[in-house]
Motif scaffolding. Structure first.
Motif, short mmCIF file in Angstrom:
data_model
loop_
_atom_site.label_atom_id
_atom_site.label_comp_id
_atom_site.label_asym_id
_atom_site.label_seq_id
_atom_site.Cartn_x
_atom_site.Cartn_y
_atom_site.Cartn_z
N ASP A 1 0.70 -1.59 -0.08
CA ASP A 1 0.71 0.07 -0.13
C ASP A 1 0.78 1.65 0.03
OD1 ASP A 1 -2.28 1.36 0.17
OD2 ASP A 1 -2.74 1.01 2.54
N ALA A 2 1.29 1.86 -1.09
CA ALA A 2 2.10 2.79 -1.06
C ALA A 2 2.43 4.25 -0.31
CB ALA A 2 2.90 2.95 -2.80
N ASN A 3 0.66 4.29 -1.14
CA ASN A 3 -0.14 5.44 -1.04
C ASN A 3 -0.77 5.68 0.78
OD1 ASN A 3 -1.96 4.34 -1.31
ND2 ASN A 3 -2.78 5.58 -3.14
N ASN A 4 -0.69 4.55 1.00
CA ASN A 4 -1.07 4.37 2.55
C ASN A 4 -3.23 4.30 2.59
OD1 ASN A 4 0.94 3.51 3.73
ND2 ASN A 4 1.80 5.63 3.86
N ASP A 5 -3.61 4.70 1.32
CA ASP A 5 -4.69 5.18 1.75
C ASP A 5 -5.46 3.95 1.97
OD1 ASP A 5 -4.84 3.49 -0.59
OD2 ASP A 5 -6.02 4.16 -2.22
N GLY A 6 -5.37 2.50 2.17
CA GLY A 6 -5.99 1.47 3.17
C GLY A 6 -6.75 0.44 2.50
N ALA A 7 -5.45 1.01 1.07
CA ALA A 7 -6.73 -0.54 -0.36
C ALA A 7 -5.28 0.16 -1.38
CB ALA A 7 -7.43 0.28 -0.87
N LEU A 8 -5.34 -1.32 -2.19
CA LEU A 8 -4.65 -1.65 -3.01
C LEU A 8 -5.09 -1.22 -4.57
CD1 LEU A 8 -3.29 -5.11 -1.08
CD2 LEU A 8 -1.90 -3.18 -1.32
N SER A 9 -4.30 -1.14 -4.95
CA SER A 9 -4.76 -1.32 -6.53
C SER A 9 -3.66 -1.51 -7.56
CB SER A 9 -4.61 -0.03 -7.19
OG SER A 9 -3.74 1.60 -6.61
N GLU A 10 -3.89 -1.54 -8.52
CA GLU A 10 -3.53 -2.36 -10.37
C GLU A 10 -1.96 -1.67 -10.23
OE1 GLU A 10 -3.47 -3.90 -13.99
OE2 GLU A 10 -4.97 -2.59 -13.50
N ASP A 11 -1.48 -0.55 -9.77
CA ASP A 11 0.18 -0.31 -9.97
C ASP A 11 0.20 0.00 -8.76
OD1 ASP A 11 -2.70 1.76 -8.72
OD2 ASP A 11 -1.12 3.61 -9.11
N GLU A 12 0.19 -0.82 -7.55
CA GLU A 12 0.71 -0.57 -6.44
C GLU A 12 1.39 -2.29 -6.38
OE1 GLU A 12 -0.71 2.11 -3.10
OE2 GLU A 12 -2.19 0.59 -3.82
N VAL A 13 0.65 -2.90 -6.85
CA VAL A 13 1.10 -4.61 -6.85
C VAL A 13 1.48 -5.20 -7.98
CG1 VAL A 13 -0.60 -4.83 -4.88
CG2 VAL A 13 -1.04 -5.42 -7.00
N PRO A 14 2.48 -6.26 -8.33
CA PRO A 14 2.91 -7.41 -9.05
C PRO A 14 1.53 -6.79 -10.54
CG PRO A 14 4.04 -7.86 -7.05
CD PRO A 14 3.05 -7.13 -6.71
N PRO A 15 2.00 -7.79 -10.97
CA PRO A 15 1.08 -8.59 -11.89
C PRO A 15 0.24 -9.21 -11.72
CG PRO A 15 2.44 -7.19 -12.93
CD PRO A 15 3.18 -6.94 -12.24
#
Length: 195
Positions: A154-168
């Motif tokens: 969680d790079a932006n620490n918003d409490g959610a994971l998105s496609e651009d934050e994790v490996p494909p």
């Protein structure tokens, strides 16, 4: 019967102490060998049990840490949080590297098998199975804990994971938890998909 001055009394034979010492030394060495073998077998089994049940590791080691360091209640809580978080990260690293380790092991097994006879291949396969069971890391079990996943990605620490934050490859599996189809997976959504 009286003794005459020229009568010789034969002294008793000397007591040989070296056989006793050798026997004691032999018993000591055998005891040491048995102890070392038993201890290493116990340690190996203990380590395998911990690797097969990684979720139990923090619970097993925290009492020892608390006792040896004489931690206060406040320190215990803080250390426990650190140990659990870092242990979860170590488990996620193990989960990432396990497939690569096994791929290398299987590649080695296949390369060696190519130069062996049919009979040798059978023995080689049995030997590799034995090595895998006894010495290679245990396959990680289950998906990574939420704490690990969100702490690490969680790079932006918003409490959610998105496609651009994790490996494909991870996003393909993770996106299955996106119940509201907003392109993000919250901690609650992730926890609801766990078995």
């Amino acid at each position: 019967m009286t003794r005459k001055p020229n009568d010789h009394v034969t002294p008793p034979p000397p007591v040989r102490r070296w056989p006793r010492l050798v026997l004691l030394l032999l018993i000591f060495v055998c005891g040491g060998v048995v102890g070392a073998v038993s201890g290493s077998a116990w340690m190996r089994n203990h380590m395998i049990a911990m690797m097969r049940n990684p979720e139990q590791v923090p619970d097993r080691i925290m009492p020892q840490i608390r006792s040896k360091l004489a931690l206060s209640e406040d320190q215990t809580k803080k250390v426990d949080e650190i140990v659990r978080r870092r242990h979860a990260l170590m488990e996620s690293l193990r989960a990432e590297t396990y497939p690569r380790q096994m791929a290398e092991f299987e590649a080695m097994q296949a390369e060696v098998a190519e130069i062996l006879t049919l009979e040798q291949r059978s023995n080689w396969s049995a030997l590799c199975d034995s090595v895998e069971q006894r010495y290679l890391p245990v396959r990680p079990v289950g998906p990574p804990p939420a704490d690990v996943l969100f702490y690490r990605f969680d790079a932006n620490n918003d409490g959610a994971l998105s496609e651009d934050e994790v490996p494909p490859g991870m996003w393909q599996r993770l996106s299955l938890a996106d119940n509201d189809s907003d392109g993000q997976v919250t901690r609650l959504e992730y926890l609801n998909t766990l078995p």
